[in-house]
Design a protein around this motif. Structure first.
Motif, PDB file in Angstrom:
ATOM      1  N   LEU A 263      53.258 -36.108 -38.044  1.00  0.00           N
ATOM      2  CA  LEU A 263      52.773 -34.918 -37.019  1.00  0.00           C
ATOM      3  C   LEU A 263      53.036 -33.829 -37.949  1.00  0.00           C
ATOM      4  O   LEU A 263      52.297 -32.813 -37.884  1.00  0.00           O
ATOM      5  N   THR A 308      55.084 -26.423 -34.695  1.00  0.00           N
ATOM      6  CA  THR A 308      53.704 -26.913 -35.026  1.00  0.00           C
ATOM      7  C   THR A 308      52.721 -27.388 -33.996  1.00  0.00           C
ATOM      8  O   THR A 308      51.510 -26.824 -34.280  1.00  0.00           O
ATOM      9  N   VAL A 309      52.959 -27.703 -32.984  1.00  0.00           N
ATOM     10  CA  VAL A 309      52.376 -28.039 -31.625  1.00  0.00           C
ATOM     11  C   VAL A 309      51.765 -26.761 -31.420  1.00  0.00           C
ATOM     12  O   VAL A 309      50.346 -26.669 -30.862  1.00  0.00           O
ATOM     13  N   LEU A 310      52.504 -25.743 -31.199  1.00  0.00           N
ATOM     14  CA  LEU A 310      51.995 -24.462 -30.494  1.00  0.00           C
ATOM     15  C   LEU A 310      50.908 -23.604 -31.535  1.00  0.00           C
ATOM     16  O   LEU A 310      50.022 -23.227 -31.218  1.00  0.00           O
ATOM     17  N   PRO A 313      48.501 -27.213 -35.189  1.00  0.00           N
ATOM     18  CA  PRO A 313      48.368 -28.612 -34.607  1.00  0.00           C
ATOM     19  C   PRO A 313      47.855 -29.263 -35.835  1.00  0.00           C
ATOM     20  O   PRO A 313      47.990 -30.694 -35.795  1.00  0.00           O
ATOM     21  N   SER A 314      47.340 -28.966 -36.871  1.00  0.00           N
ATOM     22  CA  SER A 314      46.943 -29.687 -38.218  1.00  0.00           C
ATOM     23  C   SER A 314      48.312 -29.830 -39.270  1.00  0.00           C
ATOM     24  O   SER A 314      47.759 -30.496 -40.352  1.00  0.00           O
ATOM     25  N   GLY A 315      49.350 -29.241 -38.816  1.00  0.00           N
ATOM     26  CA  GLY A 315      50.506 -29.784 -39.496  1.00  0.00           C
ATOM     27  C   GLY A 315      50.593 -28.671 -40.751  1.00  0.00           C
ATOM     28  O   GLY A 315      49.962 -27.628 -40.820  1.00  0.00           O
ATOM     29  N   ASN A 332      47.312 -17.536 -30.368  1.00  0.00           N
ATOM     30  CA  ASN A 332      48.069 -18.532 -29.604  1.00  0.00           C
ATOM     31  C   ASN A 332      49.418 -17.746 -28.767  1.00  0.00           C
ATOM     32  O   ASN A 332      49.964 -18.500 -27.810  1.00  0.00           O
TER      33      ASN A 332
END
Length: 343
Positions: A263, A308-310, A313-315, A332
């Motif tokens: 992830l 990363t999620v916020l 998202p592509s890491g 964001n």
């Protein structure tokens, strides 16, 4: 999407020279830095390979497998049982680990890959827990006492070999496995028609089937391949540490680390698990060695996951490719602030 230039694209010189330099560094690593750093490199290579094995089914195929770590333990116990209970050399145990993992993975894939989303995740998690509990009560696995493996020059191929079965040997064993895993992933998922089929079923299974893709067969192939790769690393790891216990090699944290590494690095990418695997492993290992804490890295990992999620998202690989720029971060942050009435 920001138009910022990718970091990878700004590297000076021909990219082939960078790959050659990395290859030379990896080959010379144990001799340049000694036993301690060889052990660190060994662990990093193993976790990169494991993260890539999960990435095959979780990133490329889009199936959240929360029981993937069970095959790491299965590989370890298959090799251990072959060596301890039947007196075979490690090579036989290695082959047995591949066969056992492939057969079991196929048998599991037939019913579970009919499920999707959370149902598949729960089913694989339950499978891993049941395998762990079985290993704790079966006599052949050593039960609650665990299994001690022999390690001597003649336990490799059955005859005495002219080199020491040492830290350096296992470093190169992990290097070979990790390199093979990366090459297989590159060929099958990035360059071969098989990879396009996998990505097609991940994006829209109904559309993939309408194009004549046998999605059931493709899913089973990916699942079996990913499980076999995890089992190969488990078999070598078991021989390396010479003692395995169900609570260690079948622990849920093994799968959790694979998921986190893939992830953070970037799901469904070739090099994402490399960056994610290195980051998570080094945070965990070095904080333990230099700070004396085995849990200090956990809050850092949690923070990295949230970021990363916020925002990416592509890491990490998405950041290096320039897919996430300042405008994306500002957007964001603004959306996050408006959602929680912070602005």
């Amino acid at each position: 999407m920001s138009a910022s230039a990718p970091v990878i694209g700004r590297l000076p010189g021909d990219r082939r020279y960078w790959f050659a330099a990395i290859a030379v560094l990896l080959l010379a690593w144990p001799f340049l830095f000694g036993t301690f750093w060889a052990r660190i490199g060994l662990g990093a290579l193993m976790w990169i390979g494991l993260a890539q094995s999960w990435n095959m089914i979780g990133g490329y195929a889009g199936y959240l497998d929360f029981g993937h770590g069970a095959y790491f333990g299965i590989g370890g116990f298959a090799a251990g049982i072959a060596m301890v209970q039947f007196g075979h050399p490690f090579v036989v145990g290695f082959v047995l680990a591949i066969v056992v993992a492939a057969v079991l993975a196929y048998l599991v894939a037939v019913p579970t890959l009919r499920l999707t989303g959370a149902y598949f995740a729960i089913a694989t998690w339950a499978l891993a827990e049941s395998i762990k509990q079985a290993a704790l009560i079966l006599e052949i696995t050593g039960g609650t006492f665990g299994l001690s493996l022999p390690r001597s020059p003649d336990t490799f191929i059955g005859i005495a070999v002219p080199f020491a079965i040492s830290e350096t040997f296992f470093y190169y064993a992990m290097l070979v496995l990790c390199t093979a895993t990366m090459l297989i992933t590159y060929y099958l998922f990035e360059r071969h028609e098989f990879g396009y089929r996998v990505k097609a079923l991940r994006d829209d299974q109904d559309a993939a089937e309408s194009l004549g893709i046998d999605t059931t067969r493709v899913k089973r192939q990916v699942y079996v391949l990913s499980c076999v790769v995890a089992a190969t690393f488990g078999s070598v790891y078991a021989w390396y540490i010479v003692f395995i216990h169900p609570n260690d090699v079948l622990a849920p944290i093994i799968t959790d680390r694979m998921v986190i590494m893939a992830l953070l690095g970037g799901l469904g990418t070739l090099t994402g698990p490399v960056f994610g695997g290195l980051l998570v492993f080094l945070l965990q290992r070095l904080s333990s060695v230099f700070l004396g804490s085995t849990t200090f890295y956990l809050p850092l990992i949690g923070l990295l996951i949230m970021i990363t999620v916020l925002f990416a998202p592509s890491g990490i690989i998405g950041i290096l490719r320039g897919e996430v720029g300042r405008e994306d971060v500002r957007k964001n942050l603004k959306e996050l602030g408006e959602k929680f009435d912070l602005l």
